[in-house]
Design an enzyme around this catalytic site. Structure first.
Site, PDB file in Angstrom:
ATOM      1  N   GLY A   1      36.347  41.568  35.795  1.00  0.00           N
ATOM      2  CA  GLY A   1      36.168  41.548  37.171  1.00  0.00           C
ATOM      3  C   GLY A   1      35.770  42.697  37.934  1.00  0.00           C
ATOM      4  O   GLY A   1      35.546  43.809  37.444  1.00  0.00           O
ATOM      5  N   SER A   2      36.069  42.932  39.203  1.00  0.00           N
ATOM      6  CA  SER A   2      35.693  43.884  40.043  1.00  0.00           C
ATOM      7  C   SER A   2      36.899  45.092  39.666  1.00  0.00           C
ATOM      8  O   SER A   2      37.791  44.776  39.325  1.00  0.00           O
ATOM      9  CB  SER A   2      35.654  43.504  41.502  1.00  0.00           C
ATOM     10  OG  SER A   2      37.125  42.941  41.884  1.00  0.00           O
TER      11      SER A   2
ATOM     12  N   GLU B   1      37.805  45.149  32.045  1.00  0.00           N
ATOM     13  CA  GLU B   1      36.363  45.261  32.001  1.00  0.00           C
ATOM     14  C   GLU B   1      35.889  45.119  33.397  1.00  0.00           C
ATOM     15  O   GLU B   1      35.897  43.927  33.973  1.00  0.00           O
ATOM     16  CB  GLU B   1      35.354  44.251  31.243  1.00  0.00           C
ATOM     17  CG  GLU B   1      36.061  43.983  29.550  1.00  0.00           C
ATOM     18  CD  GLU B   1      35.139  44.820  28.952  1.00  0.00           C
ATOM     19  OE1 GLU B   1      33.998  45.647  29.525  1.00  0.00           O
ATOM     20  OE2 GLU B   1      35.288  45.112  27.783  1.00  0.00           O
TER      21      GLU B   1
ATOM     22  N   CYS C   1      27.245  42.960  35.335  1.00  0.00           N
ATOM     23  CA  CYS C   1      27.728  44.290  35.243  1.00  0.00           C
ATOM     24  C   CYS C   1      27.131  45.409  34.848  1.00  0.00           C
ATOM     25  O   CYS C   1      27.203  46.589  35.285  1.00  0.00           O
ATOM     26  CB  CYS C   1      29.340  44.289  34.688  1.00  0.00           C
ATOM     27  SG  CYS C   1      29.113  43.506  32.916  1.00  0.00           S
TER      28      CYS C   1
HETATM   29  P1  NAD Z   1      36.536  39.438  40.931  1.00  0.00           P
HETATM   30  O1  NAD Z   1      37.413  40.798  40.702  1.00  0.00           O
HETATM   31  O2  NAD Z   1      36.353  39.172  42.575  1.00  0.00           O
HETATM   32  O3  NAD Z   1      37.465  38.348  40.391  1.00  0.00           O
HETATM   33  C1  NAD Z   1      37.497  38.387  38.947  1.00  0.00           C
HETATM   34  C2  NAD Z   1      38.798  37.352  38.642  1.00  0.00           C
HETATM   35  O4  NAD Z   1      39.935  37.674  39.121  1.00  0.00           O
HETATM   36  C3  NAD Z   1      38.571  35.958  39.157  1.00  0.00           C
HETATM   37  O5  NAD Z   1      38.886  35.037  38.223  1.00  0.00           O
HETATM   38  C4  NAD Z   1      39.654  35.895  40.365  1.00  0.00           C
HETATM   39  O6  NAD Z   1      39.878  34.674  40.887  1.00  0.00           O
HETATM   40  C5  NAD Z   1      40.537  36.703  39.871  1.00  0.00           C
HETATM   41  N1  NAD Z   1      41.508  37.600  40.837  1.00  0.00           N
HETATM   42  C6  NAD Z   1      41.050  37.909  42.249  1.00  0.00           C
HETATM   43  N2  NAD Z   1      42.267  38.370  42.882  1.00  0.00           N
HETATM   44  C7  NAD Z   1      43.369  38.410  41.769  1.00  0.00           C
HETATM   45  C8  NAD Z   1      44.444  38.766  41.936  1.00  0.00           C
HETATM   46  N3  NAD Z   1      45.109  39.410  43.109  1.00  0.00           N
HETATM   47  N4  NAD Z   1      45.344  38.684  40.854  1.00  0.00           N
HETATM   48  C9  NAD Z   1      44.842  38.138  39.645  1.00  0.00           C
HETATM   49  N5  NAD Z   1      43.524  37.576  39.612  1.00  0.00           N
HETATM   50  C10 NAD Z   1      42.740  37.893  40.779  1.00  0.00           C
HETATM   51  O7  NAD Z   1      35.363  39.394  40.370  1.00  0.00           O
HETATM   52  P2  NAD Z   1      33.953  38.345  40.540  1.00  0.00           P
HETATM   53  O8  NAD Z   1      33.377  38.556  41.810  1.00  0.00           O
HETATM   54  O9  NAD Z   1      34.248  37.127  40.003  1.00  0.00           O
HETATM   55  O10 NAD Z   1      32.973  39.111  39.418  1.00  0.00           O
HETATM   56  C11 NAD Z   1      32.184  39.969  39.870  1.00  0.00           C
HETATM   57  C12 NAD Z   1      32.529  41.324  39.065  1.00  0.00           C
HETATM   58  O11 NAD Z   1      33.216  41.239  37.874  1.00  0.00           O
HETATM   59  C13 NAD Z   1      31.915  42.608  39.190  1.00  0.00           C
HETATM   60  O12 NAD Z   1      32.326  43.829  39.786  1.00  0.00           O
HETATM   61  C14 NAD Z   1      31.296  42.889  37.758  1.00  0.00           C
HETATM   62  O13 NAD Z   1      30.634  44.145  37.478  1.00  0.00           O
HETATM   63  C15 NAD Z   1      32.403  42.484  36.980  1.00  0.00           C
HETATM   64  N6  NAD Z   1      32.132  42.361  35.695  1.00  0.00           N
HETATM   65  C16 NAD Z   1      32.300  43.323  34.618  1.00  0.00           C
HETATM   66  C17 NAD Z   1      31.900  43.099  33.529  1.00  0.00           C
HETATM   67  C18 NAD Z   1      31.975  44.029  32.262  1.00  0.00           C
HETATM   68  O14 NAD Z   1      31.951  43.673  31.194  1.00  0.00           O
HETATM   69  N7  NAD Z   1      32.653  45.142  32.619  1.00  0.00           N
HETATM   70  C19 NAD Z   1      31.276  41.774  33.073  1.00  0.00           C
HETATM   71  C20 NAD Z   1      31.036  40.855  34.086  1.00  0.00           C
HETATM   72  C21 NAD Z   1      31.381  41.010  35.419  1.00  0.00           C
END
Ligand code: NAD
Length: 476
Positions: free
Chosen positions: A228-229, A248, A282
């Site tokens: 995620g982010s 990641e 990403c």
């Molecule tokens: P996000 O960080 O908003 O959410 C990711 C996950 O974390 C979701 O399931 C969300 O519900 C959960 N989450 C949010 N707040 C949380 C908390 N306080 N505690 C625990 N879990 C929590 O990301 P997104 O918008 O779903 O995805 C996009 C991001 O993911 C982009 O930054 C992208 O670059 C990244 N990404 C990285 C890769 C990689 O391989 N490096 C691959 C795909 C996406």
């Protein structure tokens, strides 16, 4: 309780909770499902079930069989799963087909790893005084794995988390993104139907701030695999105690284009890698650092290809770029490219709801959003550079380090870049976006740490336990 998928799956059963949330079609913007939100009590029950299952790991050959059978079921159900995928993500049919085929392959790779988990002999007898010792490691499953997934790869990223966790002999609690949880239901169903016994895989859905946070706070979970982010990744790291974490995270990936590059190849690959999944990848090409000598020629070829991309209904096979995940995200991206210093928009960048037409932007300012942070939108910036050295410097100066691409015909140049670029992967004559599921995949710096890829994840999701025998002469 029963067979109807509610989104909450604990100990082999679909369950209800007192709160629900709605999943929408990202193009039609209509509700498509109502799922149960997992509150603290449900998360507690899910982790408890996983903990009990983890006490009695499945034998390796059984794990292999289940993963192979689940892959087959996923393949059989592909058409239906792809329809669900297109609805909940807004990604095109082509994106859906690519990702569902990759998820099948990922589960098969994990099946192969399930029967290769092994330790090694350690030469302790070489230590003076330890001549009579025999030592070896065995690999022990970490126990309960918490898997938290982003919205943008709801099949394959999830397969890269639950597949290795199960292959390694663990039990899992999966928390998909609230925008795209339906593909996770399909994966859970496939694994359940393939004979995965109750307790080895739990699904909990709901907002990150509540459901995700409850999971991260649970000390029975010994390993978090998070994609995620970077901002949320940092929270997961800070709040997960002494559990292992694999992060990641985000990126504003760059690809470097030398004066000797094959410009047709660059234009062809960037027009795909910058815009598939509406740029919400990403490793998507966000910045193209181009040697000044070929800038005009490349810009011309790119503009021709990008303006030919069709934007619209992701179900129409002719569509190249569907909507972004939400209108607000499209609005944010548009603001970033129209704000002062955001650069000159050469084509695209028009917004209609969640649709943003594929944009090529020239020379954003060095301190602009587009240069420094992750845009996660169908936008590519072209930035002239005087030399490849300068391009490497620019790339290394940023906060992120996921993958990078370099286009050059000069082998020495390619090797030099591979050595000096501070990223998790360097793709030569390809964009930052190349990814095969068997490879070690992960970032450095604010893009995270640890690597995904079934072989590497299975290793990481087991702990080495050293066993030492103090051998005595046999009693006659
Ligand atoms: P996000 O960080 O908003 O959410 C990711 C996950 O974390 C979701 O399931 C969300 O519900 C959960 N989450 C949010 N707040 C949380 C908390 N306080 N505690 C625990 N879990 C929590 O990301 P997104 O918008 O779903 O995805 C996009 C991001 O993911 C982009 O930054 C992208 O670059 C990244 N990404 C990285 C890769 C990689 O391989 N490096 C691959 C795909 C996406």
């Amino acid at each position: 309780m029963g067979h109807r998928p509610t989104g909450l799956f604990v100990e082999g059963q679909w369950r209800e909770s007192d709160q629900r949330f709605t999943v929408t079609d990202k193009y039609l913007r209509e509700p498509i499902a109502e799922l149960a939100v997992a509150g603290p009590a449900q998360v507690d029950a899910a982790v408890g079930a996983a903990r009990r299952a983890a006490d009695d790991p499945l034998p390796p050959a059984r794990r292999e069989r289940i993963l192979l059978d689940a892959a087959e079921l996923l393949e059989e159900r592909a058409a239906e799963i792809e329809r669900t995928y297109v609805a909940e993500t807004g990604f095109t049919l082509a994106d859906a087909r690519t990702e569902s085929a990759r998820a099948v392959g990922t589960l098969r790779l994990c099946a192969g790893e399930a029967v290769r988990v092994a330790g090694q002999e350690i030469p302790v007898s070489a230590t003076p005084g330890s001549e009579n010792r025999l030592a070896f490691t065995i690999r022990v499953p970490v126990g309960v794995v918490g898997a938290i997934a982003p919205f943008n790869a709801p099949l394959n990223t999830v397969a890269h988390k639950i597949g290795p966790a199960l292959a390694a002999g663990n039990a899992v609690v999966l928390k998909p993104a609230e925008a795209t949880p339906l593909c996770s239901i399909a994966l859970v169903e496939a694994l359940h139907d393939a004979g995965l016994p109750p307790g080895f895989l739990q699904l909990v859905c709901g907002p990150g701030e509540t459901t995700g946070a409850a999971l991260v706070a649970d000390r029975r979970i010994r390993y978090f695999t998070f994609t995620g982010s970077s901002a949320v990744g940092l929270l997961v790291k800070q709040r997960s105690g002494i559990a292992k974490t694999h992060l990641e995270l985000g990126a504003n990936s760059a690809s470097l284009v030398g004066a000797d590059a094959d410009l047709d190849l660059v234009a062809e690959l960037v027009a795909r890698a910058g815009f598939r999944k509406a740029g919400q990848v990403c490793t998507s090409v966000q910045r193209l650092l181009v040697h000044r000598e070929v800038l005009d020629e490349l810009t011309e070829r790119l503009t021709a290809r990008i303006t030919a991309l069709r934007v619209g209904d992701p179900r129409d096979p002719k569509t190249d770029v569907g909507p972004m995940i939400a209108p607000a995200e499209a609005q944010r991206a548009r603001e970033w490219i129209t704000e002062p210093g955001g650069g000159r928009v050469l084509c695209g960048g028009e917004r209609d709801g969640a649709l943003l037409s594929p944009a090529l932007v020239a020379e954003p300012a060095p301190d602009s959003h587009l240069m420094c942070t992750e845009i996660f939108a169908p936008v590519v910036a072209v930035v002239p550079v005087e030399s490849m050295d300068r391009a490497i410097e620019l790339m290394n100066a940023g906060d992120y380090g996921l993958q990078a691409g370099i286009f050059t015909r000069d082998l020495d140049r390619a090797f030099d870049a591979a050595r000096r670029l501070r990223v998790g992967g360097v793709m030569v004559n390809d964009t930052s976006s190349y990814h095969a599921d068997a490879m070690p995949y992960g970032g450095v710096k604010d893009s995270g740490y640890g690597v995904e890829g079934p072989r590497y994840a299975v290793e990481d999701m087991t702990d080495p336990r050293i066993v030492v025998f103090n051998l005595r002469p046999p009693r006659s």
